[in-house]
Design an enzyme around this catalytic site. Structure first.
Site, PDB file in Angstrom:
ATOM      1  N   TYR A  69      15.927 -24.172 -62.381  1.00 20.96           N
ATOM      2  CA  TYR A  69      14.949 -25.026 -62.010  1.00 20.96           C
ATOM      3  C   TYR A  69      13.760 -24.124 -60.692  1.00 20.96           C
ATOM      4  O   TYR A  69      14.716 -23.710 -59.873  1.00 20.96           O
ATOM      5  CB  TYR A  69      15.604 -26.291 -61.250  1.00 20.96           C
ATOM      6  N   LYS A  98      13.019 -24.364 -66.301  1.00 21.53           N
ATOM      7  CA  LYS A  98      12.211 -25.516 -65.928  1.00 21.53           C
ATOM      8  C   LYS A  98      11.343 -24.987 -64.674  1.00 21.53           C
ATOM      9  O   LYS A  98      11.812 -24.663 -63.648  1.00 21.53           O
ATOM     10  CB  LYS A  98      13.185 -26.528 -65.562  1.00 21.53           C
ATOM     11  N   VAL A 100      11.083 -32.449 -67.859  1.00 18.31           N
ATOM     12  CA  VAL A 100      11.897 -33.099 -66.710  1.00 18.31           C
ATOM     13  C   VAL A 100      10.927 -34.061 -65.968  1.00 18.31           C
ATOM     14  O   VAL A 100      10.034 -33.518 -65.270  1.00 18.31           O
ATOM     15  CB  VAL A 100      12.772 -32.229 -65.638  1.00 18.31           C
TER      16      VAL A 100
END
Length: 308
Positions: free
Chosen positions: A138, A166, A208
Site C-alpha cells: 500500500y 495499491k 480500494v
C-alpha cells in the site's frame, strides 16, 4: 510459488464503527460489512486508513478481523490493513491475520519514520517473508509521506507472497512504469477515488475505495464500466460521482466519508480522536455535496452485479 489471488473489482475500505464512548462497536462494524457485500462489492479491506487502523489497539484489530471473516463467509475476499510503527509490530499483526484466516494483508511502510528507499523495501520484504498470506503493498505518500516508487516495488519482485500493489499517489503513470519494469508480476489496484477511471485505463484491476462505503452500487458500477471501456455510459456517472470522490483526497477523508455514510444510513459519523468531528463549515460543505448528489442520483446501467 507466489500465492494465487483473484482480487478484482471494488474493495471498500470499511469504516470502523464506534459507540458514543468511543469504544469499538464490533457488531455495528459487522453490519456495515454485511451491507456492503449484500450490495455487490467485490471484497473488503478492514483496518485500513478509513478503518482508522492507527487509532485501534491490537485487540480491537483482531476483533475486527474476526468479524470480517465471520461476516464474509467466503463470499468475498477480506484483506486486513497493517499500519504499524515498526517492522516487528507489522510482523506480529501479520501473524495474527494468518491465525484468524483472513484472505490477505495490505501492508504500509513503517509509519512515522521517513525511510530511505532501501529501508522501505526491507520493511516489506521482512513482513512478506514472515507470512504465507498474499500481501498487497500500500502506497499513500500524500498522507503517510513514505513513497513506494515503482523502482522500490521492482526490487520486491522476488518476494513470493507480495502479489499486489495499491497506489494512492494519484500518479497513474506509475502503473505503466511498474509494468515496464516487471511486466504483470503484480496485481494493480487503484487507491485514490478521484482517479479510478484513469487508473483502470492504465491497468488497475481493482479499486480500494473510500466513497464506495456510502455508494457501493455506484462504485462497483463505475469500476465495471471502466473495465469494459463503456465510456459513453461511464462519463455521466463519473461526473456525478466526482465531487464525492474528491473527498477521498482530503486529509480529513475519514470524517468526510463517515459523514456521507451516516447520511446514507449505513453507519455513524463518529471518528476516534485525534480525528475530531468536522467543523461546521466543512460539515456543511459535505452535506451540500451530498444533497446535490442525492437530488441527481443517476439510474445505473446494468453491469451484472450480483448481490452477495
Amino acid at each position: 510459488m507466489s500465492p494465487k489471488v483473484n482480487w478484482q473489482g471494488v474493495f471498500p475500505a470499511v469504516t470502523t464503527q464506534f459507540r458514543e464512548d468511543m469504544s469499538v462497536d464490533v457488531d455495528a462494524t459487522a453490519k456495515v460489512m454485511d451491507a456492503l457485500i449484500t450490495d455487490g462489492v467485490s471484497g473488503l479491506i478492514v483496518c485500513g486508513t478509513v478503518g482508522e487502523n492507527c487509532s485501534l489497539s491490537t485487540k480491537e484489530k483482531i476483533a475486527i478481523m474476526e468479524a470480517g471473516r465471520a461476516v464474509a463467509k467466503g463470499r468475498v475476499p477480506v484483506i486486513c490493513g497493517i499500519a504499524e510503527f515498526t517492522t516487528a509490530f507489522a510482523v506480529e499483526t501479520a501473524k495474527e491475520a494468518a491465525r484468524i484466516g483472513v484472505d490477505g494483508i495490505m501492508v504500509m511502510p513503517a509509519l512515522l519514520y521517513s525511510s530511505k528507499p532501501h529501508e522501505t523495501a526491507a520493511h516489506f520484504r521482512t513482513v512478506s517473508k514472515a507470512t504465507d498470506l498474499p500481501v498487497m503493498v500500500y502506497n499513500n505518500p500524500p498522507i503517510y509521506k513514505n513513497d513506494v516508487t515503482p523502482d522500490i516495488l521492482a526490487t520486491l519482485a522476488d518476494c513470493e507472497t507480495i502479489v499486489c500493489f495499491k497506489d494512492s499517489s494519484g500518479d497513474t503513470r506509475r502503473f505503466i512504469d511498474t509494468r515496464n519494469m516487471v511486466g504483470d508480476r503484480f496485481v494493480l489496484f487503484a487507491g485514490l477515488d478521484d482517479v479510478v477511471v484513469e487508473s483502470v485505463a492504465m491497468g488497475a484491476v481493482g479499486w480500494v475505495s473510500g466513497m464506495s462505503n456510502a455508494f457501493p452500487k455506484e462504485g462497483e458500477t463505475l469500476f465495471r464500466l471502466a473495465k469494459a471501456k463503456r465510456f459513453d455510459e461511464l462519463m455521466p456517472l463519473y461526473e456525478w460521482f466526482m465531487p464525492l470522490l474528491h473527498l477521498d483526497a482530503r486529509p480529513d477523508l475519514v470524517q468526510c466519508i463517515k459523514l456521507c455514510e451516516h447520511i446514507m444510513g449505513r453507519g455513524t459519523f463518529r471518528t476516534r480522536p485525534p480525528r475530531l468531528e468536522l467543523p461546521a463549515a466543512d460539515k456543511a460543505h459535505v452535506e451540500t455535496i451530498m444533497n446535490k448528489a442525492l437530488a441527481n442520483r443517476p439510474q445505473l446501467p446494468d453491469v451484472g452485479i450480483t448481490k452477495g
